[in-house]
Design a protein around this motif. Structure first.
Motif, PDB file in Angstrom:
ATOM      1  N   ALA A  20       0.832  -1.208   0.000  1.00  0.00           N
ATOM      2  CA  ALA A  20       0.000   0.000   0.000  1.00  0.00           C
ATOM      3  C   ALA A  20       0.866   1.257   0.000  1.00  0.00           C
ATOM      4  O   ALA A  20       0.557   2.234  -0.701  1.00  0.00           O
ATOM      5  CB  ALA A  20      -0.925  -0.010   1.214  1.00  0.00           C
ATOM      6  N   LEU A  46      -5.539 -11.135   2.478  1.00  0.00           N
ATOM      7  CA  LEU A  46      -5.690  -9.674   2.497  1.00  0.00           C
ATOM      8  C   LEU A  46      -7.076  -9.278   2.985  1.00  0.00           C
ATOM      9  O   LEU A  46      -7.220  -8.360   3.798  1.00  0.00           O
ATOM     10  CB  LEU A  46      -5.437  -9.090   1.111  1.00  0.00           C
ATOM     11  CG  LEU A  46      -3.987  -9.014   0.651  1.00  0.00           C
ATOM     12  CD1 LEU A  46      -3.917  -8.551  -0.800  1.00  0.00           C
ATOM     13  CD2 LEU A  46      -3.189  -8.070   1.531  1.00  0.00           C
ATOM     14  N   VAL A  47      -8.094  -9.977   2.507  1.00  0.00           N
ATOM     15  CA  VAL A  47      -9.463  -9.684   2.927  1.00  0.00           C
ATOM     16  C   VAL A  47      -9.638  -9.997   4.405  1.00  0.00           C
ATOM     17  O   VAL A  47     -10.225  -9.208   5.162  1.00  0.00           O
ATOM     18  CB  VAL A  47     -10.481 -10.467   2.072  1.00  0.00           C
ATOM     19  CG1 VAL A  47     -11.892 -10.359   2.636  1.00  0.00           C
ATOM     20  CG2 VAL A  47     -10.444  -9.981   0.639  1.00  0.00           C
ATOM     21  N   GLY A  50      -8.289  -7.458   6.566  1.00  0.00           N
ATOM     22  CA  GLY A  50      -8.942  -6.165   6.412  1.00  0.00           C
ATOM     23  C   GLY A  50      -8.073  -5.142   5.714  1.00  0.00           C
ATOM     24  O   GLY A  50      -8.295  -3.939   5.846  1.00  0.00           O
ATOM     25  N   LEU A  51      -7.087  -5.608   4.944  1.00  0.00           N
ATOM     26  CA  LEU A  51      -6.184  -4.699   4.241  1.00  0.00           C
ATOM     27  C   LEU A  51      -6.740  -4.359   2.870  1.00  0.00           C
ATOM     28  O   LEU A  51      -7.240  -5.223   2.153  1.00  0.00           O
ATOM     29  CB  LEU A  51      -4.807  -5.335   4.081  1.00  0.00           C
ATOM     30  CG  LEU A  51      -4.052  -5.617   5.373  1.00  0.00           C
ATOM     31  CD1 LEU A  51      -2.779  -6.387   5.083  1.00  0.00           C
ATOM     32  CD2 LEU A  51      -3.722  -4.323   6.078  1.00  0.00           C
ATOM     33  N   THR A  52      -6.658  -3.087   2.529  1.00  0.00           N
ATOM     34  CA  THR A  52      -7.040  -2.650   1.192  1.00  0.00           C
ATOM     35  C   THR A  52      -5.802  -2.078   0.529  1.00  0.00           C
ATOM     36  O   THR A  52      -4.863  -1.655   1.206  1.00  0.00           O
ATOM     37  CB  THR A  52      -8.145  -1.585   1.242  1.00  0.00           C
ATOM     38  OG1 THR A  52      -7.663  -0.467   1.978  1.00  0.00           O
ATOM     39  CG2 THR A  52      -9.406  -2.130   1.896  1.00  0.00           C
ATOM     40  N   LEU A  53      -5.792  -2.071  -0.758  1.00  0.00           N
ATOM     41  CA  LEU A  53      -4.668  -1.528  -1.515  1.00  0.00           C
ATOM     42  C   LEU A  53      -5.185  -0.388  -2.380  1.00  0.00           C
ATOM     43  O   LEU A  53      -5.343  -0.536  -3.592  1.00  0.00           O
ATOM     44  CB  LEU A  53      -4.020  -2.631  -2.364  1.00  0.00           C
ATOM     45  CG  LEU A  53      -3.509  -3.839  -1.579  1.00  0.00           C
ATOM     46  CD1 LEU A  53      -3.036  -4.930  -2.532  1.00  0.00           C
ATOM     47  CD2 LEU A  53      -2.401  -3.436  -0.638  1.00  0.00           C
ATOM     48  N   PRO A  54      -5.473   0.754  -1.760  1.00  0.00           N
ATOM     49  CA  PRO A  54      -6.032   1.865  -2.524  1.00  0.00           C
ATOM     50  C   PRO A  54      -5.058   2.371  -3.581  1.00  0.00           C
ATOM     51  O   PRO A  54      -3.862   2.448  -3.359  1.00  0.00           O
ATOM     52  CB  PRO A  54      -6.302   2.936  -1.469  1.00  0.00           C
ATOM     53  CG  PRO A  54      -5.408   2.585  -0.331  1.00  0.00           C
ATOM     54  CD  PRO A  54      -5.216   1.100  -0.386  1.00  0.00           C
ATOM     55  N   THR A  58      -5.168  -4.548 -10.118  1.00  0.00           N
ATOM     56  CA  THR A  58      -4.646  -5.907 -10.127  1.00  0.00           C
ATOM     57  C   THR A  58      -4.814  -6.509 -11.517  1.00  0.00           C
ATOM     58  O   THR A  58      -5.691  -6.112 -12.278  1.00  0.00           O
ATOM     59  CB  THR A  58      -5.371  -6.806  -9.103  1.00  0.00           C
ATOM     60  OG1 THR A  58      -6.760  -6.818  -9.395  1.00  0.00           O
ATOM     61  CG2 THR A  58      -5.139  -6.317  -7.679  1.00  0.00           C
TER      62      THR A  58
END
Length: 86
Positions: A20, A46-47, A50-54, A58
């Motif tokens: 991120a 990742l889900v 609770g991690l997001t990659l703003p 992909t």
């Protein structure tokens, strides 16, 4: 920038944060980041974390990531996503 993680079998919160941060830093340089080759187990982790990659798109393969980067840039706004006019 293309980040190929096809060799990554497991991911933790540290690596998720690093990815991120890389995406955020490349965005500051007016570049786009595409994450290629994510395995299903990595996506599930990742889900679950609770991690997001703003700001990071992909792609299934590196070739698909290169094709995605060859397309015109997509602008992101708080109200959603829209493509820039030609």
């Amino acid at each position: 920038m293309v980040i190929d993680i096809s060799g990554v079998e497991i991911i933790d919160s540290f690596l998720g944060r690093v990815l991120a941060e890389i995406a955020a830093q490349t965005e500051l340089l007016a570049a786009r980041t595409v994450l290629a080759g994510m395995r299903p187990a990595v996506a599930i982790t990742l889900v679950e974390l609770g991690l997001t990659l703003p700001g990071m798109r992909t792609a299934l393969t590196t070739e698909a990531a290169m094709e995605l980067l060859a397309r015109p840039a997509v602008a992101f706004r708080s109200g959603g996503r829209h493509e820039e006019s030609p």
